[in-house]
Motif scaffolding. Structure first.
Motif, short mmCIF file in Angstrom:
data_model
loop_
_atom_site.label_atom_id
_atom_site.label_comp_id
_atom_site.label_asym_id
_atom_site.label_seq_id
_atom_site.Cartn_x
_atom_site.Cartn_y
_atom_site.Cartn_z
N GLU A 82 0.84 -1.19 0.00
CA GLU A 82 0.00 0.00 0.00
C GLU A 82 0.87 1.25 0.00
O GLU A 82 1.80 1.36 0.80
CB GLU A 82 -0.91 0.00 1.22
CG GLU A 82 -1.88 1.16 1.23
CD GLU A 82 -2.81 1.12 2.42
OE1 GLU A 82 -3.85 0.45 2.33
OE2 GLU A 82 -2.47 1.76 3.44
N ALA A 85 -0.74 8.30 -3.21
CA ALA A 85 -0.79 8.85 -4.58
C ALA A 85 0.46 9.65 -4.92
O ALA A 85 0.77 9.84 -6.11
CB ALA A 85 -2.03 9.72 -4.75
N ARG A 101 -1.43 2.56 -14.84
CA ARG A 101 -2.72 2.00 -14.44
C ARG A 101 -2.65 0.48 -14.26
O ARG A 101 -3.39 -0.10 -13.47
CB ARG A 101 -3.81 2.35 -15.45
CG ARG A 101 -4.41 3.73 -15.24
CD ARG A 101 -5.68 3.93 -16.05
NE ARG A 101 -5.45 3.93 -17.49
CZ ARG A 101 -5.06 4.99 -18.18
NH1 ARG A 101 -4.87 6.14 -17.59
NH2 ARG A 101 -4.87 4.89 -19.49
N ARG A 105 -3.14 0.10 -8.40
CA ARG A 105 -4.58 -0.12 -8.25
C ARG A 105 -5.09 0.75 -7.12
O ARG A 105 -4.59 0.67 -5.99
CB ARG A 105 -4.89 -1.58 -7.90
CG ARG A 105 -4.76 -2.55 -9.03
CD ARG A 105 -5.20 -3.92 -8.59
NE ARG A 105 -4.77 -4.16 -7.20
CZ ARG A 105 -4.77 -5.34 -6.61
NH1 ARG A 105 -5.20 -6.38 -7.24
NH2 ARG A 105 -4.37 -5.48 -5.37
N GLU A 106 -6.09 1.57 -7.42
CA GLU A 106 -6.64 2.45 -6.38
C GLU A 106 -7.55 1.67 -5.45
O GLU A 106 -8.34 0.83 -5.87
CB GLU A 106 -7.41 3.62 -6.99
CG GLU A 106 -7.79 4.65 -5.96
CD GLU A 106 -8.32 5.94 -6.56
OE1 GLU A 106 -8.53 6.88 -5.78
OE2 GLU A 106 -8.51 6.01 -7.79
N LYS A 107 -7.41 1.96 -4.17
CA LYS A 107 -8.27 1.36 -3.14
C LYS A 107 -9.40 2.34 -2.81
O LYS A 107 -9.29 3.53 -3.09
CB LYS A 107 -7.44 1.08 -1.89
CG LYS A 107 -6.37 0.03 -2.07
CD LYS A 107 -5.54 -0.14 -0.82
CE LYS A 107 -6.41 -0.55 0.34
NZ LYS A 107 -5.69 -0.67 1.60
N GLY A 110 -8.61 5.77 -1.10
CA GLY A 110 -7.74 6.74 -1.76
C GLY A 110 -6.28 6.34 -1.80
O GLY A 110 -5.46 7.00 -2.44
N LYS A 111 -5.92 5.27 -1.12
CA LYS A 111 -4.56 4.73 -1.19
C LYS A 111 -4.47 3.87 -2.45
O LYS A 111 -5.46 3.62 -3.13
CB LYS A 111 -4.25 3.89 0.04
CG LYS A 111 -4.23 4.66 1.33
CD LYS A 111 -2.93 5.36 1.49
CE LYS A 111 -2.85 5.95 2.89
NZ LYS A 111 -1.57 6.57 3.13
N TYR A 112 -3.26 3.40 -2.73
CA TYR A 112 -3.03 2.56 -3.90
C TYR A 112 -2.28 1.30 -3.50
O TYR A 112 -1.54 1.29 -2.51
CB TYR A 112 -2.20 3.32 -4.95
CG TYR A 112 -2.96 4.42 -5.63
CD1 TYR A 112 -3.55 4.20 -6.87
CD2 TYR A 112 -3.11 5.66 -5.04
CE1 TYR A 112 -4.27 5.20 -7.50
CE2 TYR A 112 -3.82 6.67 -5.67
CZ TYR A 112 -4.40 6.42 -6.89
OH TYR A 112 -5.11 7.41 -7.51
#
Length: 172
Positions: A82, A85, A101, A105-107, A110-112
């Motif tokens: 995790e 951005a 992309r 992967r966006e959670k 708002g985290k990735y």
């Protein structure tokens, strides 16, 4: 002296990198008799450290990218890594929007989640390494307790300076 990669054409000289959740990338070009070990965290991955190693293998040792084998050691997996951005712009310098992309992967919060194995693989393929010569590890340092994970240690409230040791050597 600290550095994130080493290359040699010398036999019986072990090349090693220390990692905790980052990707140890091992490169070998058998016909040229060259091996390389790279530590690729998110910064190294964003700045194409593995590609720089391939280019150095080409320039200094006449290696051919299509003959290079790339094996990745255990690292934090795409489901556990995790990030915020703020990392995305660092990747924008060397990866296309579609590529980004594919490995960010966006959670819902708002985290990735970042798939560093995929990012490194994409960069190596663009550098001429055959996709069939790239071997990511199926093991995750975070959720498999067999391996050391800095993030897991922090989550457990443990401060540690431990690392894993990954190496490669020509044995000819």
């Amino acid at each position: 002296m600290e550095f994130d990669g080493v290359i040699t054409d010398q036999s019986r000289v072990p090349l090693c990198v220390f990692t905790a959740d980052c990707v140890p990338v091992l490169l070998a070009e058998e016909s040229a008799g060259v091996v390389c070990a790279v530590h690729s965290g998110w910064k190294g991955t964003a700045s194409l450290i593995s590609v720089k190693a391939v280019r150095l293998m080409e320039k200094e040792f006449d290696c051919r990218p299509e003959n290079i084998l790339a094996a990745f050691g255990p690292c934090i997996c795409r489901d556990c890594y995790e990030v915020g951005a703020e990392l995305i712009p660092h990747f924008s310098e060397n990866y296309t929007e579609d590529e980004i992309r594919s490995f960010f992967r966006e959670k819902p919060d708002g985290k990735y989640l970042l798939d560093v194995n995929k990012a490194i693989s994409i960069s190596l393929i663009r550098a001429g390494v055959s996709e069939t010569n790239i071997f990511p590890s199926p093991h995750c340092t975070y959720h498999e307790t067999l391996f050391y994970s800095h993030r897991r240690q922090l989550k457990m409230g443990l401060e540690g300076k431990d690392n894993m040791f990954t190496g490669i050597m020509l044995n000819v």
